[in-house]
Design a protein around this motif. Structure first.
Motif, PDB file in Angstrom:
ATOM      1  N   VAL A   2       0.850  -1.250  -0.047  1.00  8.71           N
ATOM      2  CA  VAL A   2       0.305  -0.034   0.524  1.00  8.71           C
ATOM      3  C   VAL A   2       1.437   1.137   0.410  1.00  8.71           C
ATOM      4  N   THR A   3      -0.166   2.146  -0.670  1.00 12.06           N
ATOM      5  CA  THR A   3       1.461   3.495  -0.431  1.00 12.06           C
ATOM      6  C   THR A   3       0.331   4.491  -0.133  1.00 12.06           C
ATOM      7  N   SER A   4       1.053   5.036   0.080  1.00 11.78           N
ATOM      8  CA  SER A   4       0.034   6.268   0.891  1.00 11.78           C
ATOM      9  C   SER A   4       1.065   7.695   1.268  1.00 11.78           C
ATOM     10  N   GLY A   5       0.080   8.530   1.781  1.00 15.42           N
ATOM     11  CA  GLY A   5       0.613   9.893   2.206  1.00 15.42           C
ATOM     12  C   GLY A   5       1.271  11.220   0.803  1.00 15.42           C
ATOM     13  N   PRO A   6       1.502  12.079   0.349  1.00 18.94           N
ATOM     14  CA  PRO A   6       2.292  12.890   0.023  1.00 18.94           C
ATOM     15  C   PRO A   6       4.038  12.670  -0.442  1.00 18.94           C
ATOM     16  N   THR A   7       4.724  13.261  -1.331  1.00 24.95           N
ATOM     17  CA  THR A   7       5.338  12.635  -1.489  1.00 24.95           C
ATOM     18  C   THR A   7       6.292  14.049  -1.639  1.00 24.95           C
ATOM     19  N   HIS A   8       7.170  14.368  -0.841  1.00 25.46           N
ATOM     20  CA  HIS A   8       8.479  15.543  -0.842  1.00 25.46           C
ATOM     21  C   HIS A   8       9.439  15.460  -1.839  1.00 25.46           C
ATOM     22  N   GLU A   9       9.022  16.736  -2.672  1.00 22.28           N
ATOM     23  CA  GLU A   9      10.515  16.865  -3.463  1.00 22.28           C
ATOM     24  C   GLU A   9      11.297  18.280  -3.577  1.00 22.28           C
ATOM     25  N   PRO A  10      12.965  18.291  -3.052  1.00 20.07           N
ATOM     26  CA  PRO A  10      13.663  18.958  -2.114  1.00 20.07           C
ATOM     27  C   PRO A  10      13.612  20.233  -3.841  1.00 20.07           C
ATOM     28  N   ILE A  11      13.698  21.248  -3.526  1.00 22.27           N
ATOM     29  CA  ILE A  11      13.896  22.076  -4.725  1.00 22.27           C
ATOM     30  C   ILE A  11      15.325  22.592  -4.579  1.00 22.27           C
ATOM     31  N   ASP A  12      15.901  22.754  -3.017  1.00 25.25           N
ATOM     32  CA  ASP A  12      17.461  22.878  -2.859  1.00 25.25           C
ATOM     33  C   ASP A  12      17.298  22.598  -1.002  1.00 25.25           C
ATOM     34  N   GLY A  37      -5.861 -10.139   7.656  1.00 22.93           N
ATOM     35  CA  GLY A  37      -4.923 -11.333   7.810  1.00 22.93           C
ATOM     36  C   GLY A  37      -3.863 -11.282   7.266  1.00 22.93           C
ATOM     37  N   ALA A  38      -3.928 -10.435   6.420  1.00 23.05           N
ATOM     38  CA  ALA A  38      -3.101  -9.499   5.247  1.00 23.05           C
ATOM     39  C   ALA A  38      -1.224  -9.571   5.821  1.00 23.05           C
ATOM     40  N   THR A  39      -0.204  -9.206   5.180  1.00 26.15           N
ATOM     41  CA  THR A  39       0.343  -9.151   5.420  1.00 26.15           C
ATOM     42  C   THR A  39       0.734  -8.360   4.017  1.00 26.15           C
ATOM     43  N   VAL A  40       1.320  -6.665   5.049  1.00 18.63           N
ATOM     44  CA  VAL A  40       1.228  -5.526   4.666  1.00 18.63           C
ATOM     45  C   VAL A  40       2.015  -4.555   5.122  1.00 18.63           C
ATOM     46  N   THR A  41       2.803  -4.532   3.290  1.00 19.84           N
ATOM     47  CA  THR A  41       4.059  -3.322   3.491  1.00 19.84           C
ATOM     48  C   THR A  41       3.239  -2.130   3.461  1.00 19.84           C
ATOM     49  N   LEU A  42       3.693  -0.912   3.832  1.00 15.83           N
ATOM     50  CA  LEU A  42       3.081   0.478   4.307  1.00 15.83           C
ATOM     51  C   LEU A  42       3.700   0.722   3.553  1.00 15.83           C
ATOM     52  N   ILE A  43       4.389   2.043   2.347  1.00 17.24           N
ATOM     53  CA  ILE A  43       5.079   2.354   1.781  1.00 17.24           C
ATOM     54  C   ILE A  43       4.617   4.047   2.152  1.00 17.24           C
ATOM     55  N   SER A  44       5.092   5.085   2.641  1.00 17.42           N
ATOM     56  CA  SER A  44       4.167   6.105   3.453  1.00 17.42           C
ATOM     57  C   SER A  44       5.237   7.552   3.214  1.00 17.42           C
ATOM     58  N   GLY A  45       4.967   7.746   2.593  1.00 13.24           N
ATOM     59  CA  GLY A  45       5.843  10.047   2.780  1.00 13.24           C
ATOM     60  C   GLY A  45       5.266  10.493   3.658  1.00 13.24           C
ATOM     61  N   PRO A  46       5.637  11.249   4.099  1.00 11.37           N
ATOM     62  CA  PRO A  46       6.116  12.407   5.179  1.00 11.37           C
ATOM     63  C   PRO A  46       4.350  12.832   5.990  1.00 11.37           C
ATOM     64  N   VAL A  47       3.819  12.270   6.725  1.00 17.10           N
ATOM     65  CA  VAL A  47       2.631  12.348   7.319  1.00 17.10           C
ATOM     66  C   VAL A  47       2.862  12.003   8.884  1.00 17.10           C
ATOM     67  N   ASP A  48       1.202  12.862   9.686  1.00 24.17           N
ATOM     68  CA  ASP A  48       1.333  12.629  10.779  1.00 24.17           C
ATOM     69  C   ASP A  48      -0.008  11.579  11.532  1.00 24.17           C
ATOM     70  N   GLU A  49       0.315  10.384  10.413  1.00 22.19           N
ATOM     71  CA  GLU A  49      -1.239   9.828  10.347  1.00 22.19           C
ATOM     72  C   GLU A  49       0.416   9.005  11.775  1.00 22.19           C
ATOM     73  N   PRO A  50      -0.171   7.652  12.548  1.00 18.50           N
ATOM     74  CA  PRO A  50       0.544   7.003  13.145  1.00 18.50           C
ATOM     75  C   PRO A  50       0.741   5.461  12.262  1.00 18.50           C
ATOM     76  N   PRO A  51       1.423   4.652  12.611  1.00 17.77           N
ATOM     77  CA  PRO A  51       1.870   3.775  12.406  1.00 17.77           C
ATOM     78  C   PRO A  51       0.592   2.520  12.124  1.00 17.77           C
ATOM     79  N   PRO A  52      -0.128   1.996  11.464  1.00 12.93           N
ATOM     80  CA  PRO A  52      -1.018   1.056  11.739  1.00 12.93           C
ATOM     81  C   PRO A  52      -0.859  -0.482  12.138  1.00 12.93           C
ATOM     82  N   ARG A  53      -0.972  -0.549  13.029  1.00 13.16           N
ATOM     83  CA  ARG A  53      -0.713  -1.796  14.163  1.00 13.16           C
ATOM     84  C   ARG A  53      -0.969  -3.011  13.157  1.00 13.16           C
ATOM     85  N   GLY A  54       0.509  -3.970  13.145  1.00  9.43           N
ATOM     86  CA  GLY A  54       0.510  -4.796  11.941  1.00  9.43           C
ATOM     87  C   GLY A  54       0.884  -4.777  11.255  1.00  9.43           C
ATOM     88  N   VAL A  55       1.666  -3.533  10.557  1.00 10.81           N
ATOM     89  CA  VAL A  55       1.423  -3.783   9.407  1.00 10.81           C
ATOM     90  C   VAL A  55       3.541  -2.805   9.197  1.00 10.81           C
TER      91      VAL A  55
END
Ligand code: CTP
Length: 210
Positions: A2-12, A37-55
């Motif tokens: 699962v991908t989630s959140g925004p991405t940040h691209e550096p200008i400088d 019961g799924a085995t989940v990899t969560l690929i997340s950009g910078p967010v304030d959400e806490p990491p979900p349990r079991g992921v």
């Protein structure tokens, strides 16, 4: 995957450009998949959400980092691309802070396109059985999302209208989506992002059991 959140691209070295996204919907989907019961990899950009349990969470910043982490998470049965990936990054990122000109002028930023992670996953040699994308639209929501589904090669798209000023989607706990599949378009009633995640996971389970 699962991908989630925004991405940040550096200008400088100091500034960046980013997309608007709280990560709430993607994180809720990752949590709902793990509860089933799924085995989940969560690929997340910078967010304030806490990491979900079991992921398992992989934290990334840029679209390229998100792409690399997503491809590293393959093979996977299901991919849900809920991230608001920035479409553009700097053509020439400066390693130093760009100083403000004294004459009041502003620099022109030269941009280049980022990789399309969803499209790359759809075309991958070890394509997941079910690839689901999101379509953030501000007009012609269903038509644009249907075209996006075909263009990217996704199985399903969840389309949402991110341009509504009366009930903004970003940061909200609620959302209204259309599920677009090869069978057509279903409007889901307005619901919490958690309920939408649960409903989507039900549909995913049915599809994989078919
Ligand atoms: N997406 C992606 N990689 C990108 C851009 C988008 O994986 N570089 C994914 C998103 O996670 C989402 C889907 O593609 O699942 C659609 O994203 P959206 O922002 O709606 O569309 P874009 O492809 O960026 O097209 P446009 O901005 O022209 O609407």
């Amino acid at each position: 995957l699962v991908t989630s959140g925004p991405t940040h691209e550096p200008i400088d070295a100091v500034r960046y450009i980013a997309n608007h996204s709280s990560g709430k919907q993607g994180h809720a989907i990752a949590a709902a998949l793990a509860r089933e019961g799924a085995t989940v990899t969560l690929i997340s950009g910078p967010v304030d959400e806490p990491p979900p349990r079991g992921v398992a969470v992989v934290s990334v910043r840029t679209a390229r980092e998100m792409e690399a982490a997503s491809l590293a998470a393959l093979p996977s049965d299901i991919a849900v691309c809920a991230a608001a990936v920035g479409d553009f990054s700097m053509a020439n990122e400066s390693s130093q802070k760009i100083k403000k000109p004294d004459d009041g002028s502003a620099p022109t930023l030269a941009l280049k396109q980022n990789p399309d992670i969803l499209a790359t996953i759809c075309q991958h040699q070890v394509r997941p059985r079910l690839v689901i994308g999101f379509a953030a639209e501000t007009q012609n929501v269903v038509d644009y999302a249907m075209a996006k589904r075909l263009r990217k090669g996704a199985d399903w798209m969840l389309a949402n209208d991110v341009g509504k000023t009366d009930s903004p989607v970003f940061g909200s706990d609620h959302n209204m989506v259309h599920l677009i599949t090869e069978m057509g378009n279903e409007a889901w009633p307005e619901a919490s992002k958690q309920e939408i995640a649960d409903h989507l996971v039900d549909r995913i389970a049915k599809e994989l059991n078919r």
